[in-house]
Scaffold this motif. Structure first.
Motif, short mmCIF file in Angstrom:
data_model
loop_
_atom_site.label_atom_id
_atom_site.label_comp_id
_atom_site.label_asym_id
_atom_site.label_seq_id
_atom_site.Cartn_x
_atom_site.Cartn_y
_atom_site.Cartn_z
N ILE A 2 -45.11 -53.50 -1.61
CA ILE A 2 -45.02 -52.09 -2.03
C ILE A 2 -46.41 -51.46 -2.10
O ILE A 2 -46.63 -50.34 -1.60
CB ILE A 2 -44.30 -51.99 -3.39
N ILE A 22 -34.55 -44.65 -6.11
CA ILE A 22 -35.74 -45.15 -5.43
C ILE A 22 -36.41 -44.04 -4.62
O ILE A 22 -37.64 -43.91 -4.60
CB ILE A 22 -35.38 -46.35 -4.54
N THR A 44 -42.44 -49.34 -12.16
CA THR A 44 -41.01 -49.07 -11.96
C THR A 44 -40.30 -50.26 -11.35
O THR A 44 -39.19 -50.62 -11.80
CB THR A 44 -40.83 -47.84 -11.06
N SER A 88 -50.68 -43.33 -8.21
CA SER A 88 -49.34 -43.40 -7.63
C SER A 88 -48.86 -44.84 -7.50
O SER A 88 -47.67 -45.12 -7.68
CB SER A 88 -49.34 -42.73 -6.26
N PRO A 96 -37.99 -46.63 0.94
CA PRO A 96 -36.98 -46.79 -0.11
C PRO A 96 -35.68 -47.41 0.38
O PRO A 96 -35.05 -48.18 -0.36
CB PRO A 96 -36.75 -45.35 -0.59
N LEU A 122 -45.31 -46.95 -9.07
CA LEU A 122 -44.41 -47.82 -8.31
C LEU A 122 -44.36 -49.22 -8.92
O LEU A 122 -43.29 -49.83 -9.03
CB LEU A 122 -44.86 -47.89 -6.85
N SER A 133 -45.35 -38.71 -13.16
CA SER A 133 -45.91 -39.42 -12.01
C SER A 133 -47.43 -39.32 -11.94
O SER A 133 -48.09 -40.20 -11.40
CB SER A 133 -45.31 -38.86 -10.71
N HIS A 183 -48.08 -48.58 0.51
CA HIS A 183 -48.59 -47.34 -0.10
C HIS A 183 -50.07 -47.14 0.25
O HIS A 183 -50.50 -46.01 0.51
CB HIS A 183 -48.41 -47.42 -1.61
N SER A 186 -43.99 -39.88 -6.66
CA SER A 186 -45.28 -40.59 -6.66
C SER A 186 -46.25 -40.03 -5.64
O SER A 186 -47.46 -40.28 -5.73
CB SER A 186 -45.04 -42.08 -6.39
N VAL A 199 -38.37 -41.89 -7.02
CA VAL A 199 -39.62 -42.50 -7.45
C VAL A 199 -40.69 -42.34 -6.38
O VAL A 199 -41.83 -41.94 -6.66
CB VAL A 199 -39.41 -43.99 -7.79
N TYR A 200 -40.35 -42.62 -5.13
CA TYR A 200 -41.33 -42.51 -4.05
C TYR A 200 -41.71 -41.05 -3.81
O TYR A 200 -42.88 -40.75 -3.51
CB TYR A 200 -40.76 -43.13 -2.77
#
Length: 305
Positions: A265, A201, A245, A238, A176, A242, A100, A269, A208, A204-205
């Motif tokens: 997204i 998901i 992915t 980060s 997510p 995302l 990440s 973020h 990140s 991943v978040y």
């Protein structure tokens, strides 16, 4: 002998008479298929055949694995059910953190690190550490900004911990959840869209957000230029995780919908990072009133600053 002849079966007698009349006749034994099967089983297998069977598996092994999987499953209200989400070792967590922090272009984070064993251990502790890093660093930043002012009295703001916890955990779970629901809906419309599970998901978040932990500590530096450079650098790192992915999951969809999804997204973020910086670190300057010092003659004097 007469008794022995009486016990002889007619079928065997007929077979014996036929064999005596024609000695060259071919006889078939009912034991031959069994012997053939035994000889076939007893023959050595071809080279590499056992390895293929181990890789591909047999019907018995498939049934055994299926029964084993059924035995390992537990109801969702039990502790064993949630224990599987934390079944990860330190090396896997560190490897995912490295992935990440140092994203590789063209490498999918889910397929490379998460899909084999998605977990909640890493995302939970990353979010918890980030909450305390933001709250503590925000208090220290406010202290260093007003340090040296005679009218300033430091009071720790514990409410920042609850505000940071609500913000971080809401972002790490609600976003997510919304993205998973949107991908499931689009997957029913477009069949060839790549689908991710909700747990993947969340992973991943969660991972990140790790880059914001050292960033929040460095936000203590009372220089706005340095802080905004740090936030842009962290946002690029980060955010790239995302994008790399989730872009493969929506690129086969309608072009506008795919770009709007990726844009949403990135926007959410960016709002998280900029909002944390603006609220916890770039607080407006507060003019503290001058202390009132009572005089000895009964009058009150205001101490000059």
């Amino acid at each position: 002998m007469a008794a022995a002849d009486g016990l002889q079966f007619p079928e065997f007698a007929d077979a014996a008479s036929l064999l005596a009349a024609n000695p060259d006749a071919t006889t078939i034994s009912i034991e031959e298929p069994a012997d053939g099967t035994k000889s076939q089983r007893g023959r050595p297998q071809e080279p590499g055949r056992e390895e293929d069977d181990e890789l591909l598996g047999t019907d018995d092994s498939d049934k055994t694995e299926l029964l084993a999987g059924q035995k390992k499953s537990a109801p969702f209200w039990t502790f064993e059910y949630y224990q599987t989400f934390f079944d990860v070792d330190t090396y896997q967590v560190l490897d995912r953190i490295k992935g990440s922090v140092f994203p590789v272009p063209g490498r999918n984070f889910v397929r490379l690190y998460i899909r084999s064993n998605p977990d909640l251990y890493g995302p939970f502790w990353i979010c918890t550490t980030l909450v305390f890093a933001i709250a503590v660093s925000g208090n220290l930043s406010n202290f260093f900004i007003h340090l040296g002012k005679p009218t300033y009295h430091y009071v720790p703001e514990f409410r920042k911990v609850s505000i940071a916890a609500t913000t971080i955990f809401a972002y790490a779970w609600l976003v997510p959840l919304a993205l998973w629901g949107f991908l499931m809906w689009r997957n029913s419309k477009v069949m060839n869209i790549v689908s991710y599970s909700f747990l993947e998901i969340v992973c991943v978040y969660g991972y990140s957000l790790f880059v914001y932990i050292p960033t929040a500590i460095l936000w203590i530096i009372p220089q706005k230029v340095v802080r905004w450079v740090l936030v842009m650098f962290s946002l690029c790192l980060s955010g790239s995780v995302l994008v790399m992915t989730f872009w493969p999951a929506v690129r086969d969809d309608n072009r506008r919908i795919a770009l709007a999804t990726v844009g949403a997204i990135i926007l959410l973020h960016a709002l998280l990072s900029v909002g944390c910086l603006a609220y916890f670190f770039d607080a407006p300057e507060v003019d503290f009133p001058a202390p009132i010092v009572p005089a000895h003659n009964g009058t009150t004097l205001i101490k000059a600053q």
